[in-house]
Design an enzyme around this catalytic site. Structure first.
Site, PDB file in Angstrom:
ATOM      1  N   ASP A  73      10.529  -7.715   8.342  1.00 21.11           N
ATOM      2  CA  ASP A  73      10.188  -6.743   7.295  1.00 21.11           C
ATOM      3  C   ASP A  73       9.909  -5.366   7.878  1.00 21.11           C
ATOM      4  O   ASP A  73       9.723  -4.406   7.120  1.00 21.11           O
ATOM      5  CB  ASP A  73       8.989  -7.221   6.462  1.00 21.11           C
ATOM      6  CG  ASP A  73       7.780  -7.560   7.319  1.00 21.11           C
ATOM      7  OD1 ASP A  73       7.868  -8.551   8.051  1.00 21.11           O
ATOM      8  OD2 ASP A  73       6.774  -6.842   7.251  1.00 21.11           O
ATOM      9  N   ARG A  79       0.837  -1.204   0.000  1.00 20.90           N
ATOM     10  CA  ARG A  79       0.000   0.000   0.000  1.00 20.90           C
ATOM     11  C   ARG A  79       0.866   1.245   0.000  1.00 20.90           C
ATOM     12  O   ARG A  79       0.411   2.318   0.378  1.00 20.90           O
ATOM     13  CB  ARG A  79      -0.929   0.012   1.210  1.00 20.90           C
ATOM     14  CG  ARG A  79      -0.216  -0.054   2.550  1.00 20.90           C
ATOM     15  CD  ARG A  79      -1.163   0.151   3.692  1.00 20.90           C
ATOM     16  NE  ARG A  79      -0.482   0.023   4.974  1.00 20.90           N
ATOM     17  CZ  ARG A  79      -1.009   0.352   6.137  1.00 20.90           C
ATOM     18  NH1 ARG A  79      -2.220   0.863   6.183  1.00 20.90           N
ATOM     19  NH2 ARG A  79      -0.342   0.196   7.249  1.00 20.90           N
TER      20      ARG A  79
END
Length: 488
Positions: free
Chosen positions: A253, A94
């Site tokens: 991450d 996103r």
């Protein structure tokens, strides 16, 4: 989607060196946010970066309507260990790296747009962000910066009436954030586990060229880079622990190669001290609890070391990893001495710290208020009333206060000097969840006044700021029921 006219954003130098790695992601145009309105702009930071834009330009850029010359929107691909399990393909689902602004000082800073729409890495997501989580990140990243904790920074925020569906229907938003780099441990894991190890030197060289060019001349440049990542991560987590900050989702991450606080979701500052505090209600096993953060940092670095094992000798990686614990504990010990107003190291200090935390946990003492008000303690006499107000059973503390006063007597500073030193490191104002929640609720009604007030307070967290003392009180009881999850 079209770029601004060349006459707009004069003297703004934009590049996207990372987008030249076609194999490291995908070029994707932002999906503009409908009916967007500008909510916040970090003008001081923009000036530092050399971004002289009008409010209309900030609106159009942050809402994905237009780009600055030189921008090449790019969604980065990466992998990650999420709650201990490996996810082989994540990436910017996103968000988009719009480009790198070249500052007046010649530095490169990423311009990273969250809520920019779907990318090839959105999986089943909609690629959007909501106002709730976007404002939380804006507030938190600025709070952390002014506490002196390395972090990404917020540049601008827009909101809209576009519906976005999470646990419930919310309104859409987009956040433009910046940092010298958004490279994560997960970038290297992706290429290691997808059998593309030949790509890893390209990312390492990029990091060296843009952040640590002096390493390019070293025959052990990659090894030295890894050791810097280890040391920066250790220092960052020591600062988190000292500040009473919980990240909430320390997946690989979400771990920065530069040792920055990255990706604010279900974060939280401690209210009542609880070493087992879990700030993310999705973390059912407590993997990322407050007291687990140091160990998780090492575990994550071990995953990074594995990803780099084809490019750095195993023994060298192990040597660097072996320095993590000492670096973290040394930094944390230094920070705790500062918080307690101690300049010198004494052998009895660890026991003093340990017993203090044991009492704090037993009596649920407010973390930030405790350290701030402890500065008011004098060498003898009654305890300060504001400090007593934090202690439900003051008699249980008599022995500890006697030891602490005896320890202070070994220092060479006056009471005034000690208080000034303690006030300079113990914030009066922190971003408690209930304060952020109140700002979010008002922002969702179109009122940004509370967010503006918080940003003002958090920009000077160590100052007294008369008239706003109620923002520095312990959290109300209802705050304990606030539910913060990964969607936050």
């Amino acid at each position: 989607m079209k770029p601004f006219d060349e006459s707009q954003g004069d003297n703004v130098l934009i590049d996207n060196q990372y987008a030249r790695f076609e194999w490291a992601g995908s070029r994707v145009a932002p999906t503009s946010l409908d009916s967007a309105r500008l909510l916040l702009v970090n003008y001081d930071l923009a000036d530092e970066l050399g971004l002289s834009l009008s409010d209309q330009q900030w609106l159009e850029l942050t809402s994905g309507q237009q780009l600055l010359p030189g921008m090449v929107p790019f969604a980065q691909v990466y992998a990650g260990h999420q709650f201990g399990s490996f996810s082989p393909r994540l990436g910017d689902g996103r968000a988009l790296l719009l480009g790198e602004v070249i500052t007046p000082a010649g530095e490169r800073w990423d311009l990273h747009l969250k809520g920019a729409g779907k990318t090839p890495y959105s999986r089943f997501g909609d690629g959007r962000a909501v106002l709730r989580s976007s404002l939380r990140e804006y507030l938190a990243s600025e709070a952390m910066h002014h506490l002196g904790i390395p972090t990404t920074r917020a540049l601008s925020l827009v909101g809209s009436d576009e519906p976005v569906y999470r646990e419930q229907t919310e309104t859409g938003a987009a956040l433009l954030r910046t940092a010298p780099s958004h490279l994560r441990f997960g970038h290297f894991e992706y290429f290691y586990y997808s059998s593309q190890p030949e790509r890893i030197p390209g990312l390492l060289n990029y990091l060296i060229d843009t952040q640590w060019p002096e390493l390019a001349k070293s025959p052990q440049g990659y090894a030295e880079l890894f050791e810097r990542v280890v040391m920066r991560t250790a220092g960052l987590i020591a600062q988190w622990q000292a500040a009473g900050f919980c990240h909430g989702v320390m997946n690989t991450d979400n771990m920065s190669m530069l040792g920055l606080t990255l990706d604010y979701g279900p974060y939280g500052f401690l209210d009542a001290y609880d070493p087992d505090h879990i700030c993310n209600h999705s973390d059912h096993g407590g993997r990322y609890a407050y007291d687990q953060q140091p160990a998780v940092g090492l575990w994550n670095l071990q995953r990074l070391a594995q990803a780099l094992s084809g490019h750095i000798e195993l023994e060298t990686l192990q040597q660097s990893l072996g320095k993590y614990e000492h670096a973290l504990l040394s930094r944390y010990s230094e920070l705790m001495r500062q918080k307690l107003g101690l300049e010198q190291w004494r052998e009895e200090d660890p026991a003093l710290f340990r017993d203090m935390f044991s009492l704090m946990a037993e009596h649920k003492v407010d973390y930030s208020c405790w350290f701030r008000r402890l500065a008011l303690l004098e060498s003898e006499g009654e305890l300060p009333k504001s400090l007593l107000a934090l202690l439900p059973a003051p008699d249980a503390w008599q022995d500890w206060f006697a030891r602490y006063r005896a320890r202070l007597a070994q220092e060479n500073r006056t009471q005034a000097e000690r208080r000034a030193a303690m006030d300079a490191v113990n914030p009066k104002y922190v971003l408690r969840n209930h304060l952020a929640q109140r700002a979010i609720e008002q922002a969702e009604q179109g009122d940004m006044a509370e967010a503006d007030t918080l940003l003002q307070l958090l920009a000077a967290p160590f100052d007294e700021q008369p008239g706003f003392e109620h923002y520095a009180e312990p959290a109300p009881e209802w705050a304990a029921s606030l539910c913060i999850s990964c969607s936050s």
